[in-house]
Design a protein around this motif. Structure first.
Motif, PDB file in Angstrom:
ATOM      1  N   VAL B 103      20.006  52.664  29.343  1.00 33.38           N
ATOM      2  CA  VAL B 103      20.609  52.587  28.015  1.00 33.38           C
ATOM      3  C   VAL B 103      20.256  53.860  27.268  1.00 33.38           C
ATOM      4  CG1 VAL B 103      20.549  51.378  25.824  1.00 33.38           C
ATOM      5  CG2 VAL B 103      20.526  50.097  27.946  1.00 33.38           C
ATOM      6  N   LEU B 135      32.875  50.275  19.144  1.00 33.03           N
ATOM      7  CA  LEU B 135      31.952  51.379  19.410  1.00 33.03           C
ATOM      8  C   LEU B 135      32.683  52.721  19.428  1.00 33.03           C
ATOM      9  CD1 LEU B 135      29.622  49.743  22.062  1.00 33.03           C
ATOM     10  CD2 LEU B 135      29.143  50.216  19.680  1.00 33.03           C
ATOM     11  N   ARG B 174      27.829  57.233  25.665  1.00 31.20           N
ATOM     12  CA  ARG B 174      26.414  56.868  25.767  1.00 31.20           C
ATOM     13  C   ARG B 174      26.362  55.428  26.268  1.00 31.20           C
ATOM     14  NH1 ARG B 174      22.015  58.707  23.367  1.00 31.20           N
ATOM     15  NH2 ARG B 174      23.163  59.933  21.850  1.00 31.20           N
ATOM     16  N   HIS B 176      25.507  51.871  26.392  1.00 34.32           N
ATOM     17  CA  HIS B 176      25.064  50.969  25.328  1.00 34.32           C
ATOM     18  C   HIS B 176      24.364  49.764  25.927  1.00 34.32           C
ATOM     19  CE1 HIS B 176      25.877  48.103  21.944  1.00 34.32           C
ATOM     20  NE2 HIS B 176      25.489  49.153  21.293  1.00 34.32           N
ATOM     21  N   ASN B 177      24.875  49.335  27.070  1.00 30.59           N
ATOM     22  CA  ASN B 177      24.353  48.117  27.676  1.00 30.59           C
ATOM     23  C   ASN B 177      24.811  48.033  29.134  1.00 30.59           C
ATOM     24  OD1 ASN B 177      25.184  45.039  28.267  1.00 30.59           O
ATOM     25  ND2 ASN B 177      23.355  45.145  27.014  1.00 30.59           N
ATOM     26  N   THR B 200      28.665  48.886  29.281  1.00 29.67           N
ATOM     27  CA  THR B 200      29.350  49.016  27.997  1.00 29.67           C
ATOM     28  C   THR B 200      28.889  50.325  27.384  1.00 29.67           C
ATOM     29  OG1 THR B 200      29.124  46.654  27.782  1.00 29.67           O
ATOM     30  CG2 THR B 200      29.851  47.839  25.851  1.00 29.67           C
ATOM     31  N   GLY B 201      29.831  51.121  26.926  1.00 30.45           N
ATOM     32  CA  GLY B 201      29.467  52.426  26.397  1.00 30.45           C
ATOM     33  C   GLY B 201      29.909  52.601  24.967  1.00 30.45           C
ATOM     34  N   SER B 202      29.337  53.636  24.336  1.00 25.21           N
ATOM     35  CA  SER B 202      29.696  53.919  22.946  1.00 25.21           C
ATOM     36  C   SER B 202      30.093  55.387  22.840  1.00 25.21           C
ATOM     37  CB  SER B 202      28.482  53.614  22.063  1.00 25.21           C
ATOM     38  OG  SER B 202      28.513  54.398  20.904  1.00 25.21           O
ATOM     39  N   GLU B 205      29.286  58.884  18.260  1.00 21.41           N
ATOM     40  CA  GLU B 205      28.259  59.825  17.838  1.00 21.41           C
ATOM     41  C   GLU B 205      28.723  61.242  18.048  1.00 21.41           C
ATOM     42  OE1 GLU B 205      24.183  59.282  19.471  1.00 21.41           O
ATOM     43  OE2 GLU B 205      24.814  57.198  19.207  1.00 21.41           O
TER      44      GLU B 205
END
Lengths: 93, 223
Positions: B103, B135, B174, B176-177, B200-202, B205
């Motif tokens: 993560v 996200l 990034r 995320h999970n 799961t990504g974000s 940013e």
């Protein structure tokens, strides 16, 4: 199946590429003769596009030695080796 | 259109520096299994390596990740033949290379699908990577494709300019999970094929999202 050690060591992307290459993975047409399975090939193809494909063991050793001056954590050095930031924005993330 | 940095505050991602974090790990496993009699002519390590690859390669082990390769064999024990079985049974300790992103890790991937719930990305050997709508950088909006029912493009609005995710360049996200959903007993007919490992990504940013969004940010800094 028993998991003896879930984390027996972290590998840089370079080490994975090196391992797959030593099994016979390659980019050109000799790949069909190697004993590398298609799923391993997909990993090899992905890693070849990243920074890992151009590194050598000497480069990495040199880099780790030079980084000792800065007192970075081992994880940070490993991540820099993997991502090979070429711009400020890469280091920021 | 150069992007200036929205949040230039302080620290980089806090690495948990007390243990190593990487995308690929070695995991040491012990497993007992049969080697079919048809492989008796091969040297023992080859036969065992072949069976291990058949059993583990490209399979997900819960909480360990996706098995990429058999790294080496530490020990082989056994070789007993049980009654009424033609095959020998071995207990083998070996190490596998596992793909298990942590993560906070940044990965570059290609767009596989873009629909109203978000994006689906792929890195070739693994394609259950989802960026859900919440996200995305805010504000983002989804423009549905007039020709295809569920697909469309996502657009981020910043400083009055639209930034489109057009699926041409790579998306940096990034992690995320990472979750390992339990195997379902039954699935309805049209459900997606079961994904044993889901990332799961974000992209919410600075520096994340399509690579082309940030290429110009360098030039603004210098001027």
């Amino acid at each position: 199946m028993k998991i003896l050690e879930a984390n027996a060591g972290a590998l840089t992307n370079y080490e994975v590429v090196d391992f797959l290459r030593s099994k016979g993975a390659a980019i050109d047409s000799t790949r069909v003769l190697a004993q590398v399975s298609p799923s391993e090939y997909k990993v090899y193809d992905y890693l070849v596009q990243t920074a890992a494909c151009n590194q050598t063991r000497e480069h990495i050793n040199e880099f780790v030695d030079k980084c000792k001056i800065y007192g970075l954590a081992k994880a940070e050095v490993l991540n820099i080796i993997n991502i090979r930031p070429t711009s400020i924005i890469d280091i920021y993330t | 259109m150069p992007l200036s940095w929205r949040r230039l505050v302080g620290s980089a991602v806090p690495f948990p520096s007390h243990h190593l974090v990487q995308m690929f790990y070695l995991s040491r496993i012990e497993h007992t299994f049969r080697v079919p009699p048809s492989l008796l002519n091969l040297p023992i390590e080859e036969a065992i390596k072949g069976e291990l690859e058949k059993l583990f390669l490209d399979k997900v082990i819960a909480d360990l990740g996706l098995c990429v390769s058999v790294y080496d064999i530490k020990s082989i024990e056994g070789g007993f033949i049980f009654p009424s079985d033609g095959a020998a049974t071995y207990t083998v300790v070996f190490r596998l290379i596992m793909f298990r992103p942590f993560v906070g890790e940044i990965i570059a991937a290609k767009v596989k699908e873009s629909n109203a719930t978000g994006l689906r990305l792929s890195i070739g050997f693994f394609d259950d990577i989802y960026i859900p709508a919440h996200l995305f950088p805010k504000p983002s909006s989804f423009k549905p494709d007039p020709n295809k029912k569920d697909k469309g493009t996502w657009e981020w609005e910043y400083d009055e300019e639209p930034y489109i995710i057009d699926g041409i360049d790579e998306i940096k996200f990034r992690v995320h999970n990472v979750s390992y959903p339990p195997i379902p007993i039954e699935q309805p007919k049209e459900a997606k094929p079961f994904a044993p490992m889901v990332i799961t990504g974000s992209i919410d940013e600075d520096g994340l999202g399509p690579v082309s969004w940030w290429v110009d940010a360098e030039e603004t800094k210098e001027s």
